[in-house]
Design a protein around this motif. Sequence first.
Motif, PDB file in Angstrom:
ATOM      1  N   VAL A  39     -57.781 -42.394 -52.314  1.00  0.00           N
ATOM      2  CA  VAL A  39     -59.030 -42.664 -53.473  1.00  0.00           C
ATOM      3  C   VAL A  39     -59.959 -43.599 -52.735  1.00  0.00           C
ATOM      4  O   VAL A  39     -61.279 -42.960 -53.039  1.00  0.00           O
ATOM      5  CB  VAL A  39     -58.484 -43.747 -54.582  1.00  0.00           C
ATOM      6  N   SER A  40     -59.809 -44.101 -51.740  1.00  0.00           N
ATOM      7  CA  SER A  40     -60.853 -45.039 -50.837  1.00  0.00           C
ATOM      8  C   SER A  40     -61.536 -43.861 -50.461  1.00  0.00           C
ATOM      9  O   SER A  40     -63.089 -44.026 -50.291  1.00  0.00           O
ATOM     10  CB  SER A  40     -60.247 -45.987 -49.991  1.00  0.00           C
ATOM     11  N   ILE A  41     -60.889 -42.910 -49.657  1.00  0.00           N
ATOM     12  CA  ILE A  41     -61.779 -41.938 -48.863  1.00  0.00           C
ATOM     13  C   ILE A  41     -62.651 -40.864 -49.575  1.00  0.00           C
ATOM     14  O   ILE A  41     -63.754 -40.682 -49.614  1.00  0.00           O
ATOM     15  CB  ILE A  41     -60.856 -41.060 -47.917  1.00  0.00           C
ATOM     16  N   GLN A  42     -62.069 -40.392 -51.256  1.00  0.00           N
ATOM     17  CA  GLN A  42     -62.705 -39.712 -51.725  1.00  0.00           C
ATOM     18  C   GLN A  42     -63.915 -40.355 -52.466  1.00  0.00           C
ATOM     19  O   GLN A  42     -64.911 -39.855 -52.707  1.00  0.00           O
ATOM     20  CB  GLN A  42     -61.700 -39.332 -52.933  1.00  0.00           C
ATOM     21  N   GLU A  43     -64.140 -41.734 -52.570  1.00  0.00           N
ATOM     22  CA  GLU A  43     -64.980 -42.583 -52.813  1.00  0.00           C
ATOM     23  C   GLU A  43     -66.217 -42.596 -52.038  1.00  0.00           C
ATOM     24  O   GLU A  43     -67.285 -42.416 -52.333  1.00  0.00           O
ATOM     25  CB  GLU A  43     -64.502 -44.068 -53.289  1.00  0.00           C
ATOM     26  N   LYS A  49     -70.847 -41.293 -47.747  1.00  0.00           N
ATOM     27  CA  LYS A  49     -70.902 -42.248 -46.809  1.00  0.00           C
ATOM     28  C   LYS A  49     -69.541 -41.947 -45.647  1.00  0.00           C
ATOM     29  O   LYS A  49     -69.139 -42.834 -45.078  1.00  0.00           O
ATOM     30  CB  LYS A  49     -70.586 -43.516 -47.279  1.00  0.00           C
ATOM     31  N   ALA A  50     -69.148 -40.749 -46.091  1.00  0.00           N
ATOM     32  CA  ALA A  50     -67.938 -40.450 -45.189  1.00  0.00           C
ATOM     33  C   ALA A  50     -68.492 -39.970 -43.779  1.00  0.00           C
ATOM     34  O   ALA A  50     -69.341 -39.102 -43.726  1.00  0.00           O
ATOM     35  CB  ALA A  50     -67.127 -39.412 -45.913  1.00  0.00           C
ATOM     36  N   ASP A  51     -67.644 -40.250 -42.855  1.00  0.00           N
ATOM     37  CA  ASP A  51     -67.658 -39.572 -41.435  1.00  0.00           C
ATOM     38  C   ASP A  51     -66.748 -38.709 -41.194  1.00  0.00           C
ATOM     39  O   ASP A  51     -65.919 -38.500 -41.886  1.00  0.00           O
ATOM     40  CB  ASP A  51     -68.392 -40.655 -40.517  1.00  0.00           C
ATOM     41  N   GLY A  52     -66.738 -38.119 -39.884  1.00  0.00           N
ATOM     42  CA  GLY A  52     -65.640 -37.236 -39.370  1.00  0.00           C
ATOM     43  C   GLY A  52     -64.346 -37.735 -39.491  1.00  0.00           C
ATOM     44  O   GLY A  52     -63.244 -36.917 -39.674  1.00  0.00           O
ATOM     45  N   LYS A  53     -64.239 -39.161 -39.311  1.00  0.00           N
ATOM     46  CA  LYS A  53     -62.957 -39.760 -38.994  1.00  0.00           C
ATOM     47  C   LYS A  53     -62.380 -39.899 -40.420  1.00  0.00           C
ATOM     48  O   LYS A  53     -60.984 -39.617 -40.811  1.00  0.00           O
ATOM     49  CB  LYS A  53     -63.048 -40.858 -38.575  1.00  0.00           C
TER      50      LYS A  53
END
Length: 178
Positions: A39-43, A49-53
């Motif tokens: 959920v945190s990553i999907q947000e 604001k997501a990066d490759g990691k």
Amino acid sequence: MSFLLPFLYVSGLSLILLFILVFIISQIWSRRTADLRLVSIQEKIRNAKADGKDFYELGVIFLSKKLYDQAIINFRYALNLWELDDKTGLANLYNTIGFTYTQIAQYDLALFYYEKALLHEPNYLVTLKNIGFIYEKTNNLVKAKDIYLQILKYDVDNKFATDKLNLLTGRLIRDDRI
């Protein structure tokens, strides 16, 4: 004496039930932790604001759930966003993509990504081991043997490679391929 047997039985049963309870709670906890991270990553992705990691981690979550197509999609996003000077990270990412393709028996694609991993880290033993596995699965035992010999060049005490090499040598002798 007549109470000893029922006492031991109830005690043993209680221990088994306690073990099962601890196992179930640990599974629930790990599943919950993974879901919260998902959920945190999907947000972060929704907020751009997501990066490759983050995409890599999302792919690993999907991989652990055996959702291979979703994992591959996220690994490819990760590739597009990954820092090009992070050779170790790229090698790990390519290896993970190769592993994902191995899980769905697409060995040609897996080998392609494993080779890319080796371009970044030539002595990445996990990748070499994975390549050896594919050669064994595809019954290319001579190439598998060469890979395990290559592992031993980097790590002479590698028990896995030594054991595999001994097994393969025996199989090759039996099959008259040496």
